[in-house]
Structures are given as C-alpha cells and as structure tokens.
Design an enzyme around this catalytic site. Structure first.
Site, PDB file in Angstrom:
ATOM      1  N   CYS A  49     -14.685  23.787  24.065  1.00  0.00           N
ATOM      2  CA  CYS A  49     -14.456  22.381  24.425  1.00  0.00           C
ATOM      3  C   CYS A  49     -15.793  21.739  24.791  1.00  0.00           C
ATOM      4  O   CYS A  49     -16.536  22.286  25.601  1.00  0.00           O
ATOM      5  CB  CYS A  49     -13.488  22.302  25.607  1.00  0.00           C
ATOM      6  N   CYS A  51      -9.195  20.281  32.635  1.00  0.00           N
ATOM      7  CA  CYS A  51     -10.344  19.728  31.901  1.00  0.00           C
ATOM      8  C   CYS A  51     -10.416  18.224  32.178  1.00  0.00           C
ATOM      9  O   CYS A  51      -9.463  17.494  31.928  1.00  0.00           O
ATOM     10  CB  CYS A  51     -10.176  19.979  30.403  1.00  0.00           C
ATOM     11  N   TYR A 102       9.046  -4.623  -8.594  1.00  0.00           N
ATOM     12  CA  TYR A 102       8.432  -5.918  -8.886  1.00  0.00           C
ATOM     13  C   TYR A 102       8.166  -6.184 -10.352  1.00  0.00           C
ATOM     14  O   TYR A 102       7.613  -7.235 -10.694  1.00  0.00           O
ATOM     15  CB  TYR A 102       7.118  -6.077  -8.109  1.00  0.00           C
ATOM     16  N   CYS A 145      -8.058  22.110  23.784  1.00  0.00           N
ATOM     17  CA  CYS A 145      -8.695  22.704  24.949  1.00  0.00           C
ATOM     18  C   CYS A 145      -7.530  23.021  25.880  1.00  0.00           C
ATOM     19  O   CYS A 145      -6.751  22.139  26.234  1.00  0.00           O
ATOM     20  CB  CYS A 145      -9.628  21.708  25.637  1.00  0.00           C
ATOM     21  N   LYS A 162      -7.894  -9.899  -2.398  1.00  0.00           N
ATOM     22  CA  LYS A 162      -8.142  -8.949  -1.308  1.00  0.00           C
ATOM     23  C   LYS A 162      -8.784  -9.700  -0.155  1.00  0.00           C
ATOM     24  O   LYS A 162      -9.632 -10.558  -0.373  1.00  0.00           O
ATOM     25  CB  LYS A 162      -9.081  -7.850  -1.793  1.00  0.00           C
ATOM     26  N   CYS A 213     -15.584  20.864  28.944  1.00  0.00           N
ATOM     27  CA  CYS A 213     -15.524  21.889  29.990  1.00  0.00           C
ATOM     28  C   CYS A 213     -16.021  23.252  29.514  1.00  0.00           C
ATOM     29  O   CYS A 213     -16.220  24.154  30.320  1.00  0.00           O
ATOM     30  CB  CYS A 213     -14.111  22.010  30.550  1.00  0.00           C
ATOM     31  N   ASP A 263       0.844  -1.187   0.000  1.00  0.00           N
ATOM     32  CA  ASP A 263       0.000   0.000   0.000  1.00  0.00           C
ATOM     33  C   ASP A 263       0.883   1.241   0.000  1.00  0.00           C
ATOM     34  O   ASP A 263       1.123   1.865   1.016  1.00  0.00           O
ATOM     35  CB  ASP A 263      -0.893  -0.014   1.246  1.00  0.00           C
TER      36      ASP A 263
HETATM   37 ZN   LIG Z   1     -11.965  20.991  28.061  1.00  0.00          ZN
END
Ligand SMILES: [Zn+2]
Length: 687
Positions: free
Chosen positions: A427, A450, A243, A445, A333, A430, A120
């Site tokens: 937030c 908090c 490859y 935040c 897959k 809080c 990937d």
């Molecule tokens: Zn907060």
C-alpha cells in the site's frame, strides 16, 4: 399434438409479446406483474410438455441459458458506413451548402432533415423473415459481423415478431395505414445499450457481490452481447433503440423518408428514440443542435452527439457517397470531450474501502476547456485488458462531471520503449501488503486503520453527490485526518474550529464559511446521507430507493435482508451487503453520533402524523391474484394508509394479503401465525 394446444400457445405468445411491448417499450402496462407471470408460466408449462410448441418468437427464449460454441460470421446486406463529423454550426451550414450545390434542380426551401441522438452503444443489425426475428448481428468490420441472435433475444424491448400489435398503424399526414401483415423481409439497424440508471444499479449489485466494477455502460453491454454464455446477456439490463430500415421487401407500405421510416419502425413495435426531431428550417435545426448539449446529461442513455440526415430517400440516393461517408448524413460532435496525450506514469491511490486504484499521470492537455493531468484507469484488469502501457500516447475522455478516464492506447504510435505496468505489492500509504481476494477484480490494502481509507471516506462524505459541503475536499480531509481531528465520519460535525482557525491558510472568514457549510449539510435529504455513508454498492439511485422505501434510518437499520430484497433493483448480494454494514458495531456507532450531532435521519413526511393512519406501523405482504386489484394498486393503497409492504413473510409481518393461488407465502404465514386477509377485508380496514 392437437391443434387446440398449438392455438393456445400461439395466443399466449401473442399476448405475452404484446404486454411485454406495452411494459418495456411504451412503459404503459395494462396488466399486473402477477397476470403477466401467470401467462408466462402457462406458456412455459405447455412448451415443457410439448417441446414442438417452442417457436423462435416464444418469450420463454428471452431468459437465455444456452452456452454457445462460437459466433458465426454474417455478411451485412449493406455495408455499414462511417459518418463525417461537424463540430460547429458553421460546419453544419457548410455541409448543407454542399448538398444544395449537388442538387441544383431542387428548391432548397423544400429540403427537410431529421436529427437523431447518436447513442453510445453497440450497433446491431436485426433480420426479420415474415415478421419473425431470425438473425441479429454485431457491426463487426462494417461488412461482416457476428451472429449474436441468442444474446439479442434476451433484450426485453427487442420485438421477437413484428408487428407486435394487430392494430399497428402508421399515420403520415393524416392518412392511416394499417400494418396487418408483416413484411416478407425486413432488416433494421439499431443500437444496443445499457441505460445509465440500469448501469448504476448493475454496478452496485456487482460491487456488492464480487467487487468487480465496469468501466462504463458501453463496455458492459458489449461484454454481455459478445459473451458465449447467453445467461450473461439475460442477466444484464440491456435495451435497444432502432433507427434505420436497411432492407424492406413485401411490405403493405414503404416509407419514402427517414422520418416515415422512424414512424414505420415505431408502428411495428420497435423501440425508437423520443429525441428524434424533423426540421424544415435549417437555421432552426442549427439552433437546436447548438443548444442541445445540456440535454445530453439528462438523457437516460449515453450519447456521442447527434446525427443529421437529409430526410428524403430519393435525394439520399442521388447524393450517394464521398469515399466511405454518405454525403446526406453527418455526425455533430460536441467539442473537446476526447483528446490525445502521453501517459507519463501510472500511480495508485487507496479508495475508501481499501481498494488500490490505478490512475494515469498525463502530459497536461486541454479537454473541453479544462486542463487534465490525471485520469482514472479503473482497475488492474482494465489496464491489462486494454494493454495500456507507461509511455503510451492515449485517448482520454472527459464528459460532464465524470472523472476523466483513459480510453485506450494508440498502438500505432508506439516506439518500443513503453513499459507494461504491474500492481504494486505494498500500500503506498501505510506500506501493508496489497492483496486480491479470490474471485474479485479489485486489489485491497487490508489494513483497516490505513489512514488513506478514512481520508477517502471523508472526501466521499462531503462530496457533491453526498452531503455536499462546500469548501471541504480532499485537502481538508487529509489535513483533518492527519491532525487527528477526524477519526470517524461523524467527527466532521465536531471539528475543533478554534484550532483550525489557527492553522496556516485558515483565516477566521474561511473557517466561518466552512463551519456554516458543515452546519447546513445536516439538513440534507436522507438519501444523501445514505450515499455519504459509503456503503459498498449504495450510490445515488440505490440510496433513493432505500430512503423511499424505509423513510428513516431507524427503519432501515431494523430491517432484515428480505425486506431489502423486496425493493425493485436490489438483489440478494446488495441486500446482504447493506444489512452487513449496519450490523457492524463501529458503523452503528457512527450512525448514532451523526444522529446525536443533529443530522437528519428521516425523510420529510407530507402526510399527517402517522398515528392517524389506519395501517400505521403495520407490515404487509401481498401474494396471489387478487379479485380486482393488481399488486401495485394494492401496495399503493396500503402505503397510502401508512402501512409498509415487503416481499416476504417473516415474524415481523402484520398481515398477509392473499388472493387466488397464494402458494408458499400462505403456508409460511400459517406456520408463523401471521393473520391472512383478503382484498375485501383490506378495503374494509382502510375504509
Ligand atoms: Zn494502506
């Protein structure tokens, strides 16, 4: 310019490219880093003095630095094709039966197949003229790609000239063919990618420096290769696996099968996957493919599935194509990793460092046998850059233990009622304002008390990759923080179990189990504890390196940022971040409390008591070129004798081991009064 100089430059290029190949492709270096550096520096000095000596295959060109104005288009010599998919052994058998029907004159039993991992990454097309790497392009639309040669030159394992070694040889059925002359023209296809461990280290360093995190190795590799600043590609640990031979002209030897082509590429010095297999028995192939899935998560790189190809080129040509798909190859897959569903809502949660992270609420969908309702959206930039909107039909992916993620919107299915999402300005926990610090991707935040941050911190601490406390998850974290049982991470080891036993849903048995799980976690290895502390940038790989290097929390806490920087894979920003974390009084207190609770804080030493070792308690620095030992060997000797090796001279250094061309470290040792010894002296000291 005299011919002696240009001959010397050529020798140096050959030697450096060869040793770089041994190190980067074969992982079997023959010279020390210091010797390599000496060769490299000599070449660089020569080129600086005589710029005409600089050639396209010069390893000095790998460092990048040029800023490009744009990418020019490149037509591919052969269009790149898509592959049909199979999801089961029966679908593979049906594919094989079609081949057999189209080749009525061929004895089925003689057919052979090659199985290769489908990495990937980003498909790249590499052109070599007379052995010299002259052009590298992206896949683009399959017919035309973009010229990204300067970026590809920075890949350490991509050969700038082939054959890399003058003793290159292919061995097929016992017959050896030397490849002394390069083919006049060679075009190969491969996949550029970032290895998982490299990605984790890179993420750690980025998180520590800018707070920017990347969605996955593939996007990170793509961003680097398509960046106009070549220094970006040079700074990211990208690799390539090759490859396919697309064009081969003027070669001593021409492969007749895919298996031979892989052997040929390897002989020329290209990195080729070790996972490739050849099968003559189709049922054995099916069994291999069906049983291969667990192997996926153990590979150093991410894989989409496997590609199965009919081995013989003559038969491939006879079979040709069905539409755009070649008939002679198919992708296998593993089922159920991706699915489509509707994105109903975007919400945010608060991470343990206060980051505000968007996630998607989805119409429930089955992926790999599990119902998925939530998926991460990483960060605001990810949502914006991928133009993911509320109401979109989205592709989601769930692979292994990884949290499901939203990959992309299916733009074709939009009705016009989809809504562009904005980051909230408060937030959600809080209510404090959300801020985005200058130069960072993440929003935060900033309220240090908090409660959301502590809950997340606890959730991380007890998680499987950290202290692995069974039966302890986000629900317990939320409850115990809300009840004020937990005010810092160490409180996990002093929970009021009697009170908990009286809570709803917590019977005696459940509490006993949880309590014993908490107790057991005290004996986790040091690296787990370091991961659990939640230091920004310190994940499993970095924590292992730290635990290995320092051996104990005490030694780590006492270390200077320079000591940290001497550890491979730890850069200055991450080193500073770790040192900064341990410098906070509140963090030191938590560490003290953990230790007092009996949490293991050092690695188990198999060696005898350190006191009996000759270099116990000593800190060494190595510099210059030693007469017989490489730096790694010297470092190993010192460590085996109980000493510690760091990267820079400080007041804490006990001895500087110096060889020829010692330079600035020797000066610094002189200034600080650090004793200087040579190799002979070291050998005498360790007996
Ligand atoms: Zn907060």
């Amino acid at each position: 310019m005299n011919s002696q100089l240009s001959e010397r430059a050529e020798r140096l290029r050959q030697a450096i490219n060869y040793h770089s190949y041994l190190y980067n492709v074969l992982d079997a270096p023959e010279i020390s880093d210091a010797e390599y550096d000496a060769l490299f520096n000599e070449l660089r000095r020569l080129e600086e003095e005589f710029p005409a000596l600089r050639t396209p295959d010069s390893p000095t060109q790998r460092v990048g630095g040029a800023v490009l104005e744009g990418f020019t288009k490149v037509a591919h010599p052969e269009p790149m094709l898509s592959l049909g998919n199979a999801f089961s052994g029966d679908e593979l058998r049906a594919w094989r039966d079609r081949l057999v029907r189209l080749l009525p004159d061929i004895d089925t039993e003689t057919l052979a197949y090659v199985v290769e991992p489908k990495i990937d990454g980003l498909t790249v097309v590499l052109h070599y003229e007379d052995g010299l790497f002259t052009l590298g392009a992206t896949r683009g639309d399959g017919t035309t790609g973009e010229d990204i040669t300067p970026n590809l030159r920075t890949l350490r394992d991509l050969p700038l000239r082939v054959p890399v070694s003058n003793t290159a040889a292919v061995v097929i059925d016992g017959a050896t063919t030397l490849l002394t002359e390069p083919p006049t023209r060679l075009v190969v296809r491969g996949e550029a990618y970032m290895a998982r461990a490299d990605f984790e280290r890179f993420q750690a360093e980025q998180a520590a420096s800018s707070g920017k995190t990347y969605a996955n190795p593939r996007n990170t590799a793509a961003g680097a290769l398509r960046n106009l600043d070549t220094a970006v590609a040079a700074s990211r640990p990208l690799r390539v696996l090759v490859y396919n031979v697309v064009v081969l002209e003027g070669s001593d030897w021409v492969p007749q099968t895919q298996w031979q082509a892989l052997a040929y590429l390897r002989a020329l010095g290209f990195p080729v996957s070790q996972e490739n297999r050849r099968f003559e028995d189709f049922e054995a192939l099916v069994a291999f493919v069906e049983g291969w899935q667990p192997r996926r998560s153990q590979l150093p790189f991410e894989v989409d599935g496997l590609v199965i190809k009919l081995d013989e080129f003559a038969l491939q040509r006879r079979l040709g194509f069905a539409g755009k798909d070649p008939r002679w190859a198919i992708a296998f897959k593993y089922p159920g990793e991706e699915a489509l569903t509707r994105l109903l809502e975007i919400r945010v949660n608060v991470g343990r460092t206060g980051t505000i992270n968007p996630y998607a609420v989805l119409e429930p969908v089955q992926v790999g046998g599990v119902t998925v309702q939530h998926a991460t959206l990483h960060n605001y930039d990810y949502v914006r850059d991928n133009d993911i909107r509320v109401g979109d039909t989205v592709a989601i992916k769930r692979a292994g233990d990884v949290i499901p993620q939203v990959l992309r919107p299916i733009v074709e299915l939009r009705t016009g009622s989809e809504l562009v999402w904005q980051m909230p300005d408060r937030c959600p926990v809080c209510g404090d304002p959300v801020v985005q610090p200058e130069g960072e991707v993440a929003y935060y935040c900033t309220n240090s008390s908090c409660p959301a941050q502590l809950v997340r911190g606890v959730e991380h601490f007890v998680s499987r990759g950290a202290m692995d406390i069974e039966g302890f998850g986000i629900k317990q974290a939320e409850l115990f923080v809300e009840k004020n049982y937990i005010t810092d991470l160490a409180d996990i080891y002093s929970l009021p179990w009697d009170e908990i036993a009286a809570l709803d849903g917590y019977g005696e048995k459940r509490v006993a189990n949880l309590r014993s799980a908490v107790e057991q976690s005290k004996d986790r290895p040091l690296a787990r504890l370091l991961t659990a502390l939640g230091i920004r940038g310190v994940g499993g790989v970095v924590a292992e390196s730290l635990a290995d290097h320092f051996g104990s929390l005490d030694a780590l806490m006492a270390s200077a940022p320079e000591d940290l920087e001497s550890i491979p894979g730890i850069g200055p920003k991450l080193a500073a971040g770790v040192a900064n974390w341990f410098s906070h009084e509140a963090n030191r207190r938590v560490v003290e409390k953990l230790r007092a609770a009996g949490v293991r804080s050092e690695i188990e030493r198999q060696e005898a008591a350190a006191g009996s070792q000759p270099l116990a308690g000593q800190t060494w620095v190595i510099t210059g070129v030693l007469p017989t030992l490489s730096r790694e060997a010297a470092s190993a000797l010192i460590k085996a004798a109980g000493g510690k090796v760091t990267g820079s001279v400080s007041a804490k250094t006990t001895f500087l081991l110096a060889g020829d061309n010692a330079g600035s470290k020797l000066d610094k040792a002189g200034k600080l009064g650090v004793s200087v010894v040579d190799e002979e002296e070291l050998r005498r000291m360790i007996g």
